[in-house]
Design an enzyme around this catalytic site. Structure first.
Site, PDB file in Angstrom:
ATOM      1  N   GLY A   1     -68.272  40.671 -31.566  1.00  0.00           N
ATOM      2  CA  GLY A   1     -68.225  40.027 -32.872  1.00  0.00           C
ATOM      3  C   GLY A   1     -66.921  40.369 -33.561  1.00  0.00           C
ATOM      4  O   GLY A   1     -65.848  39.880 -33.178  1.00  0.00           O
ATOM      5  N   ARG A   2     -67.032  41.227 -34.581  1.00  0.00           N
ATOM      6  CA  ARG A   2     -65.831  41.696 -35.265  1.00  0.00           C
ATOM      7  C   ARG A   2     -65.923  43.223 -35.344  1.00  0.00           C
ATOM      8  O   ARG A   2     -67.001  43.782 -35.457  1.00  0.00           O
ATOM      9  CB  ARG A   2     -65.758  41.111 -36.695  1.00  0.00           C
ATOM     10  CG  ARG A   2     -65.388  39.635 -36.725  1.00  0.00           C
ATOM     11  CD  ARG A   2     -63.908  39.448 -36.468  1.00  0.00           C
ATOM     12  NE  ARG A   2     -63.507  38.055 -36.520  1.00  0.00           N
ATOM     13  CZ  ARG A   2     -63.418  37.248 -35.451  1.00  0.00           C
ATOM     14  NH1 ARG A   2     -63.745  37.693 -34.256  1.00  0.00           N
ATOM     15  NH2 ARG A   2     -62.997  36.012 -35.593  1.00  0.00           N
TER      16      ARG A   2
ATOM     17  N   HIS B   1     -59.404  42.381 -27.519  1.00  0.00           N
ATOM     18  CA  HIS B   1     -59.850  41.126 -28.145  1.00  0.00           C
ATOM     19  C   HIS B   1     -59.540  39.912 -27.271  1.00  0.00           C
ATOM     20  O   HIS B   1     -58.758  39.039 -27.668  1.00  0.00           O
ATOM     21  CB  HIS B   1     -59.262  40.967 -29.560  1.00  0.00           C
ATOM     22  CG  HIS B   1     -60.093  40.051 -30.416  1.00  0.00           C
ATOM     23  ND1 HIS B   1     -60.184  40.167 -31.782  1.00  0.00           N
ATOM     24  CD2 HIS B   1     -60.882  38.983 -30.120  1.00  0.00           C
ATOM     25  CE1 HIS B   1     -60.993  39.238 -32.284  1.00  0.00           C
ATOM     26  NE2 HIS B   1     -61.416  38.508 -31.285  1.00  0.00           N
ATOM     27  N   VAL B   2     -60.167  39.891 -26.105  1.00  0.00           N
ATOM     28  CA  VAL B   2     -59.911  38.818 -25.132  1.00  0.00           C
ATOM     29  C   VAL B   2     -61.041  37.806 -25.038  1.00  0.00           C
ATOM     30  O   VAL B   2     -61.044  36.957 -24.145  1.00  0.00           O
ATOM     31  CB  VAL B   2     -59.655  39.405 -23.716  1.00  0.00           C
ATOM     32  CG1 VAL B   2     -58.403  40.250 -23.699  1.00  0.00           C
ATOM     33  CG2 VAL B   2     -60.862  40.205 -23.231  1.00  0.00           C
ATOM     34  N   GLY B   3     -62.001  37.865 -25.950  1.00  0.00           N
ATOM     35  CA  GLY B   3     -63.206  37.036 -25.847  1.00  0.00           C
ATOM     36  C   GLY B   3     -62.948  35.571 -25.509  1.00  0.00           C
ATOM     37  O   GLY B   3     -63.603  34.995 -24.647  1.00  0.00           O
TER      38      GLY B   3
ATOM     39  N   ASP C   1     -64.901  44.652 -27.504  1.00  0.00           N
ATOM     40  CA  ASP C   1     -63.765  43.734 -27.436  1.00  0.00           C
ATOM     41  C   ASP C   1     -63.056  43.656 -28.781  1.00  0.00           C
ATOM     42  O   ASP C   1     -62.030  42.997 -28.899  1.00  0.00           O
ATOM     43  CB  ASP C   1     -64.246  42.328 -27.028  1.00  0.00           C
ATOM     44  CG  ASP C   1     -63.116  41.356 -26.759  1.00  0.00           C
ATOM     45  OD1 ASP C   1     -63.229  40.176 -27.161  1.00  0.00           O
ATOM     46  OD2 ASP C   1     -62.106  41.773 -26.156  1.00  0.00           O
TER      47      ASP C   1
ATOM     48  N   ARG D   1     -80.889  36.078 -39.161  1.00  0.00           N
ATOM     49  CA  ARG D   1     -81.283  35.802 -40.552  1.00  0.00           C
ATOM     50  C   ARG D   1     -82.596  35.015 -40.585  1.00  0.00           C
ATOM     51  O   ARG D   1     -83.429  35.204 -41.459  1.00  0.00           O
ATOM     52  CB  ARG D   1     -80.190  35.007 -41.265  1.00  0.00           C
ATOM     53  CG  ARG D   1     -79.029  35.860 -41.723  1.00  0.00           C
ATOM     54  CD  ARG D   1     -77.934  35.002 -42.306  1.00  0.00           C
ATOM     55  NE  ARG D   1     -77.506  33.958 -41.369  1.00  0.00           N
ATOM     56  CZ  ARG D   1     -76.569  33.065 -41.649  1.00  0.00           C
ATOM     57  NH1 ARG D   1     -75.971  33.074 -42.823  1.00  0.00           N
ATOM     58  NH2 ARG D   1     -76.234  32.161 -40.759  1.00  0.00           N
TER      59      ARG D   1
ATOM     60  N   GLU E   1     -57.595  46.359 -35.443  1.00  0.00           N
ATOM     61  CA  GLU E   1     -56.834  45.926 -34.272  1.00  0.00           C
ATOM     62  C   GLU E   1     -55.348  45.766 -34.613  1.00  0.00           C
ATOM     63  O   GLU E   1     -55.018  45.307 -35.711  1.00  0.00           O
ATOM     64  CB  GLU E   1     -57.374  44.569 -33.787  1.00  0.00           C
ATOM     65  CG  GLU E   1     -58.787  44.656 -33.266  1.00  0.00           C
ATOM     66  CD  GLU E   1     -59.400  43.292 -32.998  1.00  0.00           C
ATOM     67  OE1 GLU E   1     -58.659  42.302 -32.835  1.00  0.00           O
ATOM     68  OE2 GLU E   1     -60.633  43.236 -32.963  1.00  0.00           O
TER      69      GLU E   1
END
Lengths: 320, 314
Positions: B232-233, B280-282, B257, B176, B262
């Site tokens: 991220g997502r 999703h193991v971040g 990830d 940004r 999910e």
């Protein structure tokens, strides 16, 4: 009158052809697998005037082979490791040996880091967990182990070892090493032997040469010293580790786990490892990117050119 | 005393966190109720706090249903599942878990790159299946020196950049705001970042502006030799477009990830060689989850003791 270009003997498996075309730009080549004659006979018949051999893959170059090449003065290896070459015999005969120098170092260093993180964070198992549909059925995957703050001991701080250390620093790893050369300028902590390196680290990374001093350097004592949470990453040679003992140590939980790119009898791998989830296995491909092969071709040609024009060799290996 | 304060935990997320909350508060587990109406009948007036995570937060409906709600403490750094506007409107505080998970998530981002480019999962499978006896594995793609483009240069993005630099990767970014102190090249649009990157890493928060920020144009710009990394997502990426781009060969590869729905992952991805798929193991290490839990608990204790919050978002 144009001089005939020098004859170079290429000792390689039939499948590894990448040096042939580059070599034929400058030299006449003779390949050892091309004839149906047994090797000693082939060499005696055709290679008595050969001054340079290019060694690809890990076909042995022993005293017997060397004895058939009375004019030999140079062996150009496309590997970093030269444990397949009888170096003492080369030394005795005055035959120079060159290796791949730093041609592969980045790719091997990258791969070592990849093996380490993928072991700690259980990446292959996690990927299987998703692909098999288990995530959707069974929920959260098991937790892994944090890399940041881990003490990593590097065995062999040469070209590859230094690049591994450089890569691991921003991950918050604490680097130490054991190596044949200890330098004041190296910013990492030095340990005088492998047992103390293992005792004081969470991870040991093997990237030293395989020779008589380093064969099975990672033995039971070292593994017990490393301990039940300890991890071995091997991007060197399988022979650096007492493989039978390592399998026992992995199965029994004497060490925490391993990421292995090399084995004692490749492509044979101890079957006990296949069922373990505390190992990441790899088919000796840490070097295997197109860029690495381009680099080694360039380096091999440079060594040959230097030799045939009486210039200093680029990546000469110490023979004693 | 704090023991009478009702803390609503939205889903199982950490048994350590559950125990720590149970010790200090009146912990109510949302997933134990078959029906929301039953839960509300019994507990709506006793809930002072909600603990959510990356998958389950607090939407406007839930916030409206809990008249005594004072604080939402998320077991995650991303708070896209919490209706922040509604929280601001009602004076409800929101906290998250930044910093403690930065390193682990950045480590997974680099791991995704190495695993994808160097085909580590396939290598492991190749050995275990016995195939190595019949021939060497294929050549893979070098990581060192590749250009890395980071979408979102916050804490996690910066940690990824530092790691990539150690692999001699030139780093550029889209964010940004320009961040000149960091010394990386800035691109004013995501498409330009993608055009100039071999590897595009998504590391920004999920907001209305960044939903599907990685769209077909971005994927085409990244191209058949480029790869996408998402830590991220899921909704950052137009997932259907991603499946098309991968199966049609317009995108070189993806290592993910996170996913839009999910734990459901598009099955078309399961058979692809040029993807890595993680559940999703971040932030999924024992050390980090415990640190996250400690932060959730510390924020709640601070709030109910009238002290300053440690990591407020709202």
């Amino acid at each position: 009158m144009a001089e005939e270009s020098p004859l170079v003997l290429v000792h390689r498996p039939p499948t590894m052809k990448y040096m042939d075309e580059p070599l034929t730009r400058y030299y006449r080549i003779l390949t050892t697998h091309a004839s149906s004659d047994p090797l000693p006979l082939f060499l005696s018949r055709h290679a008595s005037s050969v001054r340079a051999v290019v060694s690809i893959g890990r076909f042995k170059i022993d005293a017997g082979f060397l004895s058939r090449l009375p004019s030999l003065q140079l062996i150009v290896c496309t590997s970093v490791g030269t444990d397949h070459v009888d170096l003492p015999e080369c030394n005795r005969r005055g035959i120079a040996v060159t290796n791949a120098g730093g041609a592969y170092s980045e790719d091997v260093a990258d791969y070592a880091v990849g093996l380490l993180i993928s072991f700690l964070r259980r990446i292959p198992a996690a990927d299987r967990y998703v692909r098999s549909g288990t995530w959707a059925k069974c929920g959260e995957f098991q937790l892994g182990i944090k890399l940041s703050g881990k003490r990593v001991g590097i065995l062999g701080l040469g070209s590859i070892g230094s690049l591994i250390a450089k890569r691991l620093e921003p991950f918050g790893c604490i680097i130490s090493y054991n190596s044949t050369c200890q330098k004041q300028s190296i910013p990492y902590l030095y340990y005088p032997d492998v047992v103390s390196l293992a005792a004081n680290n969470d991870v040991i990374v093997l990237c030293c040469a395989l020779n008589d001093q380093t064969r099975h350097i990672v033995n039971r004592e070292v593994m017990e010293s490393l301990g039940k949470n300890g991890v071995i990453i091997n991007v060197g040679r399988g022979g650096l580790i007492d493989e039978k003992e390592m399998v026992k140590c992995l199965v029994e939980g004497v060490i925490g786990g391993a990421g292995l790119d090399a084995f004692e009898k490749e492509p044979g791998v101890p079957v006990e490892l296949f069922g373990l989830d505390n190992v990441v296995l790899s088919p000796h491909c840490a070097i295997a990117t197109p860029g690495s092969f381009d680099n080694v071709v360039e380096l091999a040609l440079a060594n040959l050119k230097a030799f045939f024009s009486n210039q200093p060799l680029i990546s000469r290996v110490r023979l004693n | 005393s704090m023991e009478s304060i009702g803390v609503l935990m939205m889903c199982p997320m950490s048994s350590y966190l559950e125990n720590e909350l149970q010790k200090r508060f009146n912990l109510i587990r949302f997933w134990n109720f078959q029906e929301k109406s039953v839960f509300l009948e019994t507990h709506r007036n006793s809930i002072g706090a909600v603990v959510g995570n990356a998958s389950t937060g607090a939407d406007a409906e839930l916030i409206n249903d809990l008249p005594k709600l004072e604080i939402i403490s998320s077991f995650s750094v991303g708070i896209d599942k919490i209706d922040l506007g509604k929280c601001k409107e009602k004076g409800i505080r929101v906290t998250n878990t930044p910093d403690v998970l930065t390193e682990d998530v950045a480590d997974v981002a680099i791991s995704l790159i190495l695993t994808l480019l160097r085909r580590l999962c396939e290598c492991d499978r190749y050995v275990r299946s016995g195939k190595w006896k019949y021939g060497d594995f294929q050549l893979t793609t070098k990581f060192s020196g590749k250009s890395v483009g980071i979408l979102g240069l916050g804490r996690i993005g910066t940690a990824i950049a530092k790691r990539a630099e150690a692999f001699s990767c030139p780093v550029s970014y889209y964010s940004r705001r320009v961040k000149p102190d960091l010394g990386y090249k800035y691109y004013p649009t995501v498409v330009e970042l993608a055009q100039n990157s071999d590897i595009l890493v998504v590391a920004c928060p999920l907001t209305d502006e960044t939903r599907h920020i990685v769209n077909r144009n971005v994927m085409d710009a990244l191209g058949a030799k480029g790869v996408l990394i998402n830590i991220g997502r899921g909704p950052h990426v137009d997932e259907q477009e991603l499946v098309n781009a991968l199966t049609e060969g317009r995108l070189g590869g993806a290592a993910l990830d996170v996913f839009e729905q999910e734990p459901h992952v598009p099955e078309e991805l399961f058979g692809l060689q040029n993807v890595v798929l993680l559940p999703h193991v971040g932030s999924g290490t024992v050390e980090t989850e415990n640190a996250m839990a400690d932060l959730v608990v510390a924020n709640l204790e601070a709030h109910f003791a009238g002290e300053s919050l440690l990591t407020p978002v709202v």
